[in-house]
Design an enzyme around this catalytic site. Structure first.
Site, PDB file in Angstrom:
ATOM      1  N   ALA A  65     -28.231  16.123  10.397  1.00 10.91           N
ATOM      2  CA  ALA A  65     -28.800  14.845  10.827  1.00 10.91           C
ATOM      3  C   ALA A  65     -30.140  15.128  11.491  1.00 10.91           C
ATOM      4  O   ALA A  65     -30.349  16.205  12.065  1.00 10.91           O
ATOM      5  CB  ALA A  65     -27.858  14.175  11.817  1.00 10.91           C
ATOM      6  N   GLY A 108     -24.737  17.486   9.072  1.00 10.22           N
ATOM      7  CA  GLY A 108     -24.689  16.404   8.087  1.00 10.22           C
ATOM      8  C   GLY A 108     -25.005  16.908   6.677  1.00 10.22           C
ATOM      9  O   GLY A 108     -24.565  16.317   5.693  1.00 10.22           O
ATOM     10  N   GLU A 111     -21.786  18.067   5.396  1.00 10.46           N
ATOM     11  CA  GLU A 111     -20.963  16.885   5.113  1.00 10.46           C
ATOM     12  C   GLU A 111     -21.426  16.206   3.818  1.00 10.46           C
ATOM     13  O   GLU A 111     -20.610  15.750   3.024  1.00 10.46           O
ATOM     14  CB  GLU A 111     -21.031  15.915   6.302  1.00 10.46           C
ATOM     15  CG  GLU A 111     -20.310  16.498   7.525  1.00 10.46           C
ATOM     16  CD  GLU A 111     -20.548  15.714   8.804  1.00 10.46           C
ATOM     17  OE1 GLU A 111     -21.732  15.447   9.123  1.00 10.46           O
ATOM     18  OE2 GLU A 111     -19.571  15.367   9.483  1.00 10.46           O
ATOM     19  N   GLU A 131     -22.722  21.311  15.012  1.00  8.13           N
ATOM     20  CA  GLU A 131     -22.859  20.184  15.957  1.00  8.13           C
ATOM     21  C   GLU A 131     -22.427  20.551  17.376  1.00  8.13           C
ATOM     22  O   GLU A 131     -23.003  20.071  18.357  1.00  8.13           O
ATOM     23  CB  GLU A 131     -22.040  18.976  15.479  1.00  8.13           C
ATOM     24  CG  GLU A 131     -22.604  18.257  14.270  1.00  8.13           C
ATOM     25  CD  GLU A 131     -22.124  18.813  12.940  1.00  8.13           C
ATOM     26  OE1 GLU A 131     -21.626  19.964  12.903  1.00  8.13           O
ATOM     27  OE2 GLU A 131     -22.259  18.105  11.928  1.00  8.13           O
TER      28      GLU A 131
HETATM   29  N1  CO8 Z   1     -33.418  17.576  12.667  1.00 12.78           N
HETATM   30  C1  CO8 Z   1     -34.735  17.441  12.845  1.00 12.78           C
HETATM   31  N2  CO8 Z   1     -35.629  18.436  12.592  1.00 12.78           N
HETATM   32  C2  CO8 Z   1     -35.126  19.602  12.133  1.00 12.78           C
HETATM   33  C3  CO8 Z   1     -33.759  19.810  11.916  1.00 12.78           C
HETATM   34  C4  CO8 Z   1     -32.873  18.724  12.195  1.00 12.78           C
HETATM   35  N3  CO8 Z   1     -31.547  18.810  11.984  1.00 12.78           N
HETATM   36  N4  CO8 Z   1     -33.576  21.065  11.472  1.00 12.78           N
HETATM   37  C5  CO8 Z   1     -34.796  21.627  11.404  1.00 12.78           C
HETATM   38  N5  CO8 Z   1     -35.733  20.752  11.804  1.00 12.78           N
HETATM   39  C6  CO8 Z   1     -37.197  20.971  11.876  1.00 12.78           C
HETATM   40  C7  CO8 Z   1     -37.567  21.847  13.043  1.00 12.78           C
HETATM   41  O1  CO8 Z   1     -37.621  21.102  14.226  1.00 12.78           O
HETATM   42  C8  CO8 Z   1     -38.907  22.378  12.582  1.00 12.78           C
HETATM   43  O2  CO8 Z   1     -39.857  21.385  12.783  1.00 12.78           O
HETATM   44  P1  CO8 Z   1     -41.340  21.781  13.405  1.00 12.78           P
HETATM   45  O3  CO8 Z   1     -41.927  22.677  12.353  1.00 12.78           O
HETATM   46  O4  CO8 Z   1     -42.011  20.477  13.549  1.00 12.78           O
HETATM   47  O5  CO8 Z   1     -41.042  22.510  14.672  1.00 12.78           O
HETATM   48  C9  CO8 Z   1     -38.733  22.530  11.079  1.00 12.78           C
HETATM   49  O6  CO8 Z   1     -37.609  21.695  10.724  1.00 12.78           O
HETATM   50  C10 CO8 Z   1     -38.415  23.930  10.649  1.00 12.78           C
HETATM   51  O7  CO8 Z   1     -37.307  24.377  11.397  1.00 12.78           O
HETATM   52  P2  CO8 Z   1     -37.316  25.727  12.268  1.00 12.78           P
HETATM   53  O8  CO8 Z   1     -38.715  26.065  12.691  1.00 12.78           O
HETATM   54  O9  CO8 Z   1     -36.266  25.581  13.330  1.00 12.78           O
HETATM   55  O10 CO8 Z   1     -36.863  26.772  11.147  1.00 12.78           O
HETATM   56  P3  CO8 Z   1     -36.037  28.114  11.368  1.00 12.78           P
HETATM   57  O11 CO8 Z   1     -36.027  28.799  10.034  1.00 12.78           O
HETATM   58  O12 CO8 Z   1     -36.537  28.857  12.543  1.00 12.78           O
HETATM   59  O13 CO8 Z   1     -34.530  27.613  11.728  1.00 12.78           O
HETATM   60  C11 CO8 Z   1     -32.538  26.313  11.449  1.00 12.78           C
HETATM   61  C12 CO8 Z   1     -33.803  26.896  10.798  1.00 12.78           C
HETATM   62  C13 CO8 Z   1     -31.588  27.428  11.888  1.00 12.78           C
HETATM   63  C14 CO8 Z   1     -31.839  25.458  10.394  1.00 12.78           C
HETATM   64  C15 CO8 Z   1     -32.924  25.454  12.672  1.00 12.78           C
HETATM   65  O14 CO8 Z   1     -33.978  24.568  12.297  1.00 12.78           O
HETATM   66  C16 CO8 Z   1     -31.795  24.615  13.223  1.00 12.78           C
HETATM   67  O15 CO8 Z   1     -30.951  25.142  13.923  1.00 12.78           O
HETATM   68  N6  CO8 Z   1     -31.783  23.306  12.902  1.00 12.78           N
HETATM   69  C17 CO8 Z   1     -30.789  22.390  13.412  1.00 12.78           C
HETATM   70  C18 CO8 Z   1     -29.468  22.570  12.707  1.00 12.78           C
HETATM   71  C19 CO8 Z   1     -28.419  21.654  13.287  1.00 12.78           C
HETATM   72  O16 CO8 Z   1     -28.060  21.754  14.453  1.00 12.78           O
HETATM   73  N7  CO8 Z   1     -27.900  20.719  12.464  1.00 12.78           N
HETATM   74  C20 CO8 Z   1     -26.872  19.774  12.881  1.00 12.78           C
HETATM   75  C21 CO8 Z   1     -27.523  18.515  13.307  1.00 12.78           C
HETATM   76  S1  CO8 Z   1     -26.352  17.406  14.037  1.00 12.78           S
HETATM   77  C22 CO8 Z   1     -25.579  16.699  12.730  1.00 12.78           C
HETATM   78  O17 CO8 Z   1     -25.846  16.977  11.604  1.00 12.78           O
HETATM   79  C23 CO8 Z   1     -24.569  15.663  13.111  1.00 12.78           C
HETATM   80  C24 CO8 Z   1     -24.010  14.981  11.895  1.00 12.78           C
HETATM   81  C25 CO8 Z   1     -23.442  13.676  12.306  1.00 12.78           C
HETATM   82  C26 CO8 Z   1     -23.355  12.716  11.191  1.00 12.78           C
HETATM   83  C27 CO8 Z   1     -24.358  12.815  10.073  1.00 12.78           C
HETATM   84  C28 CO8 Z   1     -25.389  11.713  10.062  1.00 12.78           C
HETATM   85  C29 CO8 Z   1     -26.537  12.019   9.098  1.00 12.78           C
END
Ligand code: CO8
Length: 257
Positions: A65, A108, A111, A131
């Site tokens: 998400a 997500g 999912e 999450e």
């Molecule tokens: N949301 C928003 N932005 C994101 C997300 C995200 N989930 N994941 C990555 N990004 C963005 C980063 O902020 C970054 O943006 P910027 O360049 O502007 O800083 C860009 O994408 C690239 O990401 P990273 O620089 O972090 O890249 P890395 O290779 O260093 O890391 C990772 C990659 C490990 C995937 C890391 O980005 C990360 O941990 N992301 C979050 C993963 C996460 O926690 N996902 C779960 C989210 S919660 C969820 O899904 C709840 C579901 C509930 C229902 C579903 C409804 C849709």
């Protein structure tokens, strides 16, 4: 139809939908899910389409998400938006959906992948439900579908630690169908889609629906459901064609009637 967050292409009878927010690893904002579900429904209605592929890019299928969007929400505002009603509509898509996933498949994103009927993963896929690390838990089926797919213990481990698994482990647990090198995952998914697209569409859709019933119904009710679907297919023209072609020792030509 012009979309902001997805792209759509057609190859033969295959509708290909790709998530398209590469700068944020295809993070799923509400607008993306709205576009995606609208397009899946459109492809489902299109008689020229027999199978759908859902994909992202090599670096990310979807990293979950959109956390920027979610961070703004309160319990009440998110409940009032009722975003999961849109997700629920994905369950009603009658054509098979093949997930072609690579890179990050998180939250997500995982999912969404589990909404697919068949999944081809690249060796680089990293799949999980992180999450818990954000102080929350899955909300779009992560606890339910993951548990059904990999069993209670593995699901507990993944959900409580938030640690993802790699593609080969996902394959061992039956979470994906196939793992291939990153250059191949989309081609492999396309080949699979083309194979299924030659099958009789009514039988394909009846099988999809009936297999999903196996997750919801007790065995005797599932068997009844299967039997009725089987009887219904005997009324199809494709059944006549399939059996006739077998007896005449030729390839069948199925029309979906
Ligand atoms: N949301 C928003 N932005 C994101 C997300 C995200 N989930 N994941 C990555 N990004 C963005 C980063 O902020 C970054 O943006 P910027 O360049 O502007 O800083 C860009 O994408 C690239 O990401 P990273 O620089 O972090 O890249 P890395 O290779 O260093 O890391 C990772 C990659 C490990 C995937 C890391 O980005 C990360 O941990 N992301 C979050 C993963 C996460 O926690 N996902 C779960 C989210 S919660 C969820 O899904 C709840 C579901 C509930 C229902 C579903 C409804 C849709």
């Amino acid at each position: 139809m012009a979309y902001e967050f997805i792209t759509v292409s057609i190859e033969d009878a295959i509708g290909i939908v790709a998530l398209n927010r590469p700068k944020v690893l295809n993070a799923l904002n509400l607008a993306l899910i709205d576009e995606l579900v609208a397009e899946l429904e459109r492809l489902d209605r299109d008689p020229a389409i027999r199978v759908i592929i859902l994909t992202g890019n090599d670096r990310a299928f979807a990293a979950g998400a959109d956390i920027n969007e979610m961070a703004e929400e309160s319990a009440i505002s998110i409940m009032q938006k009722d975003q999961f009603a849109v997700w629920d509509r994905m369950r009603l898509i009658s054509k098979p959906i093949i997930g072609a996933v690579s890179g990050f498949v998180l939250g997500g994103g995982c999912e969404l992948m589990m909404n697919c009927d068949l999944i081809v993963a690249s060796e680089t896929a990293v799949i999980g439900q992180p999450e818990i690390k954000l102080g929350v838990m899955p909300g779009a089926g992560g606890t339910q579908r993951l548990t059904r797919a990999v069993g209670l213990r593995k699901a507990m481990e993944m959900l409580l630690t938030g640690e993802p698994i790699k593609a080969d482990e996902a394959l061992r647990y039956g979470l994906v169908n196939k793992v291939v090198p990153v250059e191949m995952y989309f081609k492999e998914a396309l080949q699979l889609a083309k194979r299924i697209a030659t099958q009789p569409p009514l039988a394909v859709q009846a099988i999809k629906k009936t297999v999903h019933k196996a997750e919801d119904l007790p065995l005797d009710e599932g068997m009844d459901y299967e039997r009725n679907a089987f009887y219904l297919l005997l009324a199809s023209e494709d059944r006549q064609e399939g059996m006739k072609a077998f007896l005449e020792k030729r390839n069948p030509h199925f029309t979906g009637r």
